[in-house]
Design a protein around this motif. Structure first.
Motif: not given
Length: 924
Positions: A135-142
């Motif tokens: 699972x990969x989260x884009x940090x800039x989206x949060x």
């Protein structure tokens, strides 16, 4: 209760804000090739047309369905759908006031032709990408505050939960390691990155299964495999130093001081810490010791924590006490490095010292037909505890499929205490039966020398694996106990005195060897073999001496109170099983376990007891989607201290005998577990249960004569217990406000025989604890946490000689944190405990109110000046109640009480850690 109702009312108001009607978009995602395969856990990102900022997003559920709520009407949106191994799907939509709900029907995505030729639009980076095993989260989206650290970022990610102690879970699975750019950052420490690295330097957060944990325990199900978080940095950190120093003082000569420093350069890291205080507080909070103190890097093999702040890692006490008044100090270092071949080395040394003064009142009320035995005791104990811990670790990744870990450790612990106890026994008519004045001057050591080794080997054939390991330990524990007591009996007037020295040396040697092998037979069938053996070599040597009136020395040997017991032997457990994958979601693993135990017990009086037992028993494991059930059986040998035939008479009114003829216990165990995270509705829920059925378990029979209790351990069957619980929580998020509501319960049932004065009954003891909690966060400016627990305690007996017992305990905890105005943090907590078990002289309603005010200054808020007040209402006591056998045992102990403290903290190279909350309240 008023505070709870106010908090619930306030939370319902906030809940109504989240429930306001807005537009929504629904749809189903499917494969364009066959139109039947639905795409689960795909990311649906929503942007306003002409704006690159992410408005919101959702994941499709396990059937490919998605629903996005909270959208404004009369606004054009751009939907970007991203799924693993599929091309990106884009669509513009608009919701109207007349028709705010839009159903897109089925959206078909095509598989990617070539991943290498994929065109990435940076403004449309999906917030979440779910691959097969990542699972990969884009940090800039949060979005986070400018001062936020990685932990603040993780709290905003769906399915990620961070507990009060800093431990992390992703979709219900525990996180075992933190990596930075695919490499271990400070030995894979879970919290040194999350608590210190700023969120704005993180590009991506990736979550994968811990394959090493799976190798070590092949029977782990998907729900039990721990996770690894990999932080992809925008710019890697290569070298630096950070830490903190603090010092504080208050009235009554109270003080606290300490410091932690971390130095790292490339692959080498050194941690140094020292602390001292006399306010019953640990020198650091648990997360500091783990992340900066280096314990997560070297490995935590044992942990003990309590709600009052006391904790131990690997047997080391870092200060802090629930009971009494304590002065504590300690220090140590932790060194980690990695050589050019990738071999990781760790070494550590820690020292801890504490002086404790304990005042304790206890009431033991036993039901005996129409009579009772009521024991009241007043205890005063002064103790000095010293601990040394020396440890190391070698972790060698020999190749991509092979790993070797070696962990030696030494723990040296000494405890010198002087305890004075005044106690008396009375009957149901409050008639005094006897009284005791008892003095124990006890010098003891609890030392342990241990070597752990683990070898893991995966093979090129998928599913084939081998794991071998050993855990060898020696624990010499000498005890010198100078015991002096005077007993007075009133019903049959007499007096007796004891003045003796008991020298007791307990030596335990254990050599635990284990191995498991897995071999896939076909795509659906797998063979597994698990074998472990334990070599046992224990000794309990007891010598008792009376004081010689002629020279005042303890040199008169008492033969009938001296004995040496030696226990030698071994036990094995062999489990052979076949795992069958019935369907994609349904897995069965029947097996057969063979248990063997051989014990030789020898006594200096010439007696010998040899025991040989074995049995074969079926085992079974079932996994269906999120549900797992497990059943197995094993032997447990009696502890050598139970075999010592010499009576322990250090309490002349409560004499404990041993039994050299005790048999090993045979235990059948079952467990079940279920966990689910619903990404569409942001709901977590779990259900768990455990049970044990024991044959030849050990219980204590009690004989009461003239108020003197004599306890004898015997084997009994028909012992069983169950424990379990369920929890559910839901997150509500809107803009920069979040609300989490949770509820649950836990329950425990014990069925154990009770024998007093040869009258036998079954004791059925129930504990049930429903609970609820609410956590509200308003843009990190205001945080409100409220929890409420009810513990219902019941015991029922088959024989009327024993009286059924019933009492309840209520616990409420409220917390408020205000980070306003800028540079100022106010925090307060209020804990209320109500005990329905009312005893004269005991505090039935314990109220603990703490408050603190922190001022932040200097660049990056490196300096913090805090004024805090502990126990504002001067409650000054702690209380604990429990049911054992036919007794209710109620204990109340002193505490430091109210005090004020002014503390200055300076953070070296501070990355902007958020101030306030349970982890920093009185631990600087």
């Amino acid at each position: 209760m008023k505070k709870l109702l106010l908090s619930l009312t306030f939370s319902l108001i906030i809940f109504s804000l989240f429930a306001q009607k807005n537009g929504s978009i629904t749809g189903i995602l499917a494969d364009s090739a066959n139109h039947k395969t639905t795409l689960n856990y795909a990311t649906i990102s929503v942007y306003k047309v002409g704006d690159s900022a992410l408005a919101t997003y959702k994941l499709s559920d396990d059937k490919g369905v998605f629903k996005i709520n909270g959208l404004a009407t009369d606004v054009k949106y751009r939907l970007v759908v991203t799924a693993w191994q599929y091309g990106t799907f884009r669509k513009e939509v608009e919701l109207s006031t007349a028709n705010p709900s839009l159903n897109l029907g089925t959206l078909y995505l095509s598989t990617k032709a070539n991943d290498l030729n994929e065109v990435v639009i940076s403004a449309e980076r999906p917030p979440v990408i779910v691959r097969k095993d990542t699972i990969e989260f884009n940090a800039e989206s949060f979005k986070t505050l400018p001062s936020a650290v990685v932990e603040d970022l993780l709290k905003k990610l769906p399915g990620v939960a961070i507990a009060a102690d800093g431990s992390i879970q992703v979709n219900g699975k525990s996180v075992s390691k933190i990596l930075v750019d695919g490499k271990e950052f400070f030995g894979g420490d879970q919290q040194i990155a999350t608590k210190n690295l700023p969120a704005n330097i993180i590009d991506k957060v990736q979550v994968v299964d811990d394959k090493q944990a799976k190798r070590r325990a092949p029977d782990l199900t998907e729900a039990e495999i721990p996770q690894i978080i990999n932080l992809k940095l925008k710019k890697a950190i290569k070298k630096g130093a950070f830490g903190k120093l603090y010092a504080g003082g208050g009235l009554k000569d109270l003080y606290q001081a300490g410091g932690l420093m971390n130095f790292f350069r490339d692959t080498t890291q050194v941690s140094v810490l020292a602390y001292g205080n006399n306010i019953n507080q640990p020198g650091f909070n648990p997360s500091d010791v783990q992340r900066i103190g280096g314990f997560n890097r070297s490995g935590i093999n044992s942990m003990m924590m309590s709600s009052g702040g006391y904790f131990e890692f690997n047997g080391i006490n870092f200060g802090g006490s629930n009971d009494g008044v304590q002065t504590s100090s300690g220090g140590g270092f932790n060194f980690n490095t990695i050589n050019k071949k990738g071999i990781k080395f760790n070494t550590q040394y820690f020292f801890g010292k504490s002086n404790n003064l304990l005042e304790k009142l206890s009431n033991n009320n036993q039901t005996l037909g129409t009579d009772r035995l009521i024991t009241n005791a007043n205890e005063n104990t002064a103790s000095i505890i010293l601990k040394h811990n020396i440890g190391g670790k070698l972790d060698w990744q020999i190749d991509s499929l092979t790993q070797l870990t070696i962990e030696p450790s030494i723990v040296l612990n000494s405890n010198n205490s002087i305890s004075k106890v005044s106690s008396n026994n009375s009957n149901v008519n409050n008639q005094l039966i006897n009284a005791l004045e008892n003095l124990n001057d006890r010098n003891s050591s609890s030392n342990k020398y241990q070597l752990r080794a683990d070898f893991n080997k995966d093979f090129k054939k998928p599913g084939r694996s081998l794991n071998l390991g050993a855990d060898i330990s020696a624990s010499p524990n000498p005890v010198n106990n100078y015991n002096k007591s005077t007993s007075i009996f009133y019903l049959t007037p007499s007096t007796s005195e004891i003045d003796q020295l008991r020298q007791n040396s307990i030596d335990n040697f254990r050599s635990y060897l284990y191995g498991n092998y897995a071999e896939p037979i076909s795509k659906k069938l797998k063979f597994k073999a698990d074998i472990n053996g334990n070599i046992i070599n224990s000794e309990n040597a007891l010598s008792t001496f009376y004081r010689n009136p002629a020279n005042q020395l303890y040199d008169i040997v008492v033969p009938n109170l001296s004995q040496t017991v030696k226990q030698n032997g071994f036990k094995t457990n062999t489990n052979i099983s076949l795992g069958y994958k019935v369907t994609k979601d349904f897995y069965l693993q029947p097996g057969l376990v063979h248990n063997y135990i051989s014990l030789n017990n020898r006594f200096t009086n010439g007696a010998a007891v040899d025991q040989r037992y074995h049995f074969m028993w079926p085992t079974f494991q079932l996994t269906y989607k999120i549900f797992r059930f497990n059943y197995t059986a094993s032997f447990t040998e009696p502890n050598v201290s139970y075999l010592q035939p010499v009576a322990d008479n250090t309490n002349a009114l409560y004499i404990r005998n041993g039994n050299p003829n005790l048999l090993p216990a045979r235990r059948q165990s079952l467990s079940m577990y279920m966990y689910k995270y619903d990404p569409k509705n942001l709901i977590n829920y779990n259900l768990y249960g455990y049970g044990n059925f024991t044959k030849n378990g050990i219980i204590n029979t009690v004989t009461i004569n003239n108020g003197v209790q004599t306890v004898n351990p015997i084997n009994m069957s028909g012992i069983y217990n169950f424990q379990g619980g369920a929890n559910v929580s839901k997150d509500f998020r809107k803009d920069k406000t979040s609300l989490k509501v949770g509820m649950g319960f836990w329950a425990n049932f014990d069925h154990t025989p009770v024998i007093v004065n040869n009258i036998q009954s079954n004791a059925n003891v129930f504990y049930v604890g429903p609970n609820g909690s609410i956590r509200l966060n308003l843009n990190d400016k205001v945080e409100i946490n409220q929890s409420y627990y009810i513990n219902l305690n019941r015991s029922k007996y088959d024989d009327s000689f024993y009286t059924n017992i019933s009492y309840n305990t209520h616990q409420s905890t409220s917390e408020l944190i205000i980070r306003y105005p800028k540079k100022v943090v106010f925090e307060t907590s209020y804990a209320l405990t109500i005990n329905e078990q009312k005893i004269a002289g005991f505090n039935n309603n314990i109220k603990i109110w703490n408050a603190g005010l922190t001022y932040l200054f200097m660049k990056n808020d490196r300096a913090q000046l805090k004024f805090s007040v502990n126990d504002i209402l001067q409650s000054n006591v702690r209380r604990n109640i429990q049911i054992i056998g036919n007794s209710v045992i109620d204990a109340q102990s002193n505490n430091l009480g109210r005090y004020g403290m002014l503390t200055l903290t300076y953070n070296i190279q501070n990355f902007g850690q958020k101030v306030g909350g349970r982890q920093t309240f009185f631990s600087f």
